[in-house]
Design a protein around this motif. Structure first.
Motif, PDB file in Angstrom:
ATOM      1  N   VAL A 131      48.058  98.131 -13.126  1.00 38.48           N
ATOM      2  CA  VAL A 131      46.641  97.815 -13.307  1.00 38.48           C
ATOM      3  C   VAL A 131      46.447  96.316 -13.536  1.00 38.48           C
ATOM      4  O   VAL A 131      45.555  95.692 -12.957  1.00 38.48           O
ATOM      5  N   SER A 132      47.306  95.729 -14.363  1.00 37.28           N
ATOM      6  CA  SER A 132      47.198  94.280 -14.612  1.00 37.28           C
ATOM      7  C   SER A 132      47.388  93.505 -13.310  1.00 37.28           C
ATOM      8  O   SER A 132      46.679  92.526 -13.054  1.00 37.28           O
ATOM      9  N   VAL A 166      46.932  94.584 -10.179  1.00 40.93           N
ATOM     10  CA  VAL A 166      45.784  94.801  -9.283  1.00 40.93           C
ATOM     11  C   VAL A 166      44.596  93.946  -9.731  1.00 40.93           C
ATOM     12  O   VAL A 166      43.935  93.280  -8.934  1.00 40.93           O
ATOM     13  N   THR A 167      44.355  93.934 -11.038  1.00 42.16           N
ATOM     14  CA  THR A 167      43.242  93.147 -11.575  1.00 42.16           C
ATOM     15  C   THR A 167      43.449  91.663 -11.281  1.00 42.16           C
ATOM     16  O   THR A 167      42.524  90.959 -10.871  1.00 42.16           O
ATOM     17  N   MET A 168      44.675  91.207 -11.474  1.00 39.77           N
ATOM     18  CA  MET A 168      44.949  89.787 -11.256  1.00 39.77           C
ATOM     19  C   MET A 168      44.872  89.429  -9.772  1.00 39.77           C
ATOM     20  O   MET A 168      44.392  88.352  -9.423  1.00 39.77           O
ATOM     21  N   GLU A 179      42.894  90.866  -7.644  1.00 37.67           N
ATOM     22  CA  GLU A 179      41.454  90.824  -7.341  1.00 37.67           C
ATOM     23  C   GLU A 179      40.853  89.488  -7.760  1.00 37.67           C
ATOM     24  O   GLU A 179      40.069  88.885  -7.034  1.00 37.67           O
ATOM     25  N   GLU A 180      41.251  89.036  -8.966  1.00 36.71           N
ATOM     26  CA  GLU A 180      40.700  87.780  -9.487  1.00 36.71           C
ATOM     27  C   GLU A 180      41.192  86.567  -8.700  1.00 36.71           C
ATOM     28  O   GLU A 180      40.418  85.699  -8.314  1.00 36.71           O
ATOM     29  N   ARG A 181      42.503  86.508  -8.482  1.00 35.28           N
ATOM     30  CA  ARG A 181      43.088  85.314  -7.852  1.00 35.28           C
ATOM     31  C   ARG A 181      42.709  85.187  -6.388  1.00 35.28           C
ATOM     32  O   ARG A 181      42.480  84.094  -5.884  1.00 35.28           O
ATOM     33  N   ILE A 198      39.839  95.778  -4.527  1.00 37.18           N
ATOM     34  CA  ILE A 198      40.800  96.810  -4.145  1.00 37.18           C
ATOM     35  C   ILE A 198      40.255  98.164  -4.582  1.00 37.18           C
ATOM     36  O   ILE A 198      39.931  98.368  -5.753  1.00 37.18           O
ATOM     37  N   GLN A 205      39.009  99.762 -14.600  1.00 42.84           N
ATOM     38  CA  GLN A 205      40.368  99.249 -14.773  1.00 42.84           C
ATOM     39  C   GLN A 205      41.164 100.124 -15.736  1.00 42.84           C
ATOM     40  O   GLN A 205      42.348 100.379 -15.533  1.00 42.84           O
ATOM     41  N   ARG A 252      42.127 103.272 -14.088  1.00 40.40           N
ATOM     42  CA  ARG A 252      43.171 103.002 -13.099  1.00 40.40           C
ATOM     43  C   ARG A 252      44.578 103.128 -13.677  1.00 40.40           C
ATOM     44  O   ARG A 252      45.522 103.358 -12.944  1.00 40.40           O
ATOM     45  N   THR A 292      47.297  92.399 -22.945  1.00 39.18           N
ATOM     46  CA  THR A 292      47.826  93.471 -22.108  1.00 39.18           C
ATOM     47  C   THR A 292      49.324  93.350 -21.829  1.00 39.18           C
ATOM     48  O   THR A 292      49.918  94.247 -21.252  1.00 39.18           O
TER      49      THR A 292
END
Lengths: 84, 274
Positions: A44-45, A47-49, A51-53, A58, B147, B150, B252
């Motif tokens: 998850v981290s 995927v989130t990163m 998306e941000e970068r 996604i 999130q 997810r 996290t």
């Protein structure tokens, strides 16, 4: 300009806290199930990163074990999202 | 460096005992700081950071208060019995109870979801803060919830039974309690969380706002969602400074991470203002 692969090495290094080890990862290196730090929270981290970068979105439908199988499969996935 | 005491108390709020950790300078204080914790597992990851900022603030003469929200940490109740509105009631209750002991709320430090939670509580309670410091604030509750859900979707990938966020949302809507990363979620909480928008909580009651984010690598700019929220608040006359600090995501990370620059910036900001 840094390549998608280099950016992903950096993201993996930061997220999984594996530091310099990430820079030596190649396309063939296995991720999910091979790197102990690569758990569901890490996915998850990452995927989130991503998306941000990369400024991409996604969807759930995009998420599959295959995408996270190797660094190469993840790179191809991001490149495809970027329209490369 | 001021001498201080650490108090661990149970404060009754709405018939439950809330665990509250307070750092109290022995001499006169320069004001009270409410530390508003982040959501679920992020709180555990941030414990060390919160302890250090409380010590730093106490050393600079500030009385700080860190509650465990109901159903979390050492407070009473189960996690799935709590909701966003309950947690706001907790913050109000803690502020009222400690106010009678001489704690004078002047500033707020909100971490992740704690940013909107604290600022909504301040707005709804009519608190006027002199300073607000936000750590990696969650801007959009719906996005945050996605999130969070997810995490379970990602776990399902590894077990070869693919779930989706949409599917999980449907199960929540039908009244099912879902366990996500060890936390039981119900629609009562997720419906409220989904509606959270930091921009609606960011008003002049926040005082001077300092927005801190951690991003690894060479000083990138803030993500678009943060920039949009800051710009929107500025057009409404809210005074916001932002800064990006290098480092790993302390809320996290797999291993506990301490970002001393976030802590020193927080203490320095409040000390300069008081």
């Amino acid at each position: 300009m840094t390549s998608t692969l280099n950016s992903l090495q950096k993201i993996l290094g930061d997220t999984l806290q594996i530091g310099p080890r990430a820079a030596s990862l190649t396309r063939a290196d296995r991720l999910l199930g091979a790197i102990p730090e690569f758990d569901s929270m890490a996915v998850v981290s990452i995927v989130t990163m991503i998306e941000e970068r990369f400024g991409i979105t996604i969807d759930d439908d995009d998420l599959s074990a295959e995408v996270f199988e190797t660094l190469g499969s993840l790179t191809d996935f991001v490149d495809q999202k970027l329209g490369h | 460096m001021s001498a201080y005491e650490i108090h661990a108390d149970f404060v009754p709020v709405a018939g439950r005992r809330l665990f509250v950790l307070s750092h109290r300078p022995v001499a006169d204080t320069r004001g009270g700081v409410l530390l508003v914790p982040p959501f679920a597992e992020e709180m555990n990851k941030c414990r060390r950071m919160l302890a250090l900022v409380a010590q730093g603030l106490a050393g600079a003469g500030f009385w700080s208060v860190l509650p465990d929200l109901r159903g979390t940490g050492d407070s009473e109740g189960e996690f799935d019995a709590g909701s966003w509105s309950d947690w706001k009631e907790d913050l109000r209750g803690v502020a009222a109870a400690l106010g009678t002991e001489g704690w004078n709320l002047s500033s707020l430090v909100g971490i992740r979801c704690g940013a909107a939670l604290g600022l909504e509580t301040a707005r709804d309670s009519g608190w006027t803060l002199s300073n607000t410091v936000l750590w990696q604030p969650v801007v959009d509750g719906a996005r945050f919830l996605t999130q969070f859900l997810r995490t379970r979707v990602a776990a399902s990938l590894m077990e070869d039974r693919k779930e989706t966020v949409a599917g999980l949302n449907q199960r929540l809507a039908s009244g099912e309690a879902l366990e996500i990363a060890g936390y039981s979620l119900t629609a009562r909480l997720t419906d409220q969380l989904e509606a959270v928008r930091l921009s609606t909580a960011l008003g002049s009651h926040a005082g001077r706002v300092t927005w801190l984010e951690v991003h690894p690598g060479e000083t990138p700019e803030l993500p678009p969602a943060s920039r949009a929220c800051i710009e929107d608040a500025r057009t409404r006359g809210v005074c916001i400074d932002s800064a990006i600090v290098g480092g790993e995501p302390f809320w996290t990370s797999t291993e506990i991470v301490v970002n001393s620059e976030i802590i020193s910036k927080t203490v320095a900001t409040l000390a300069a203002a008081a």
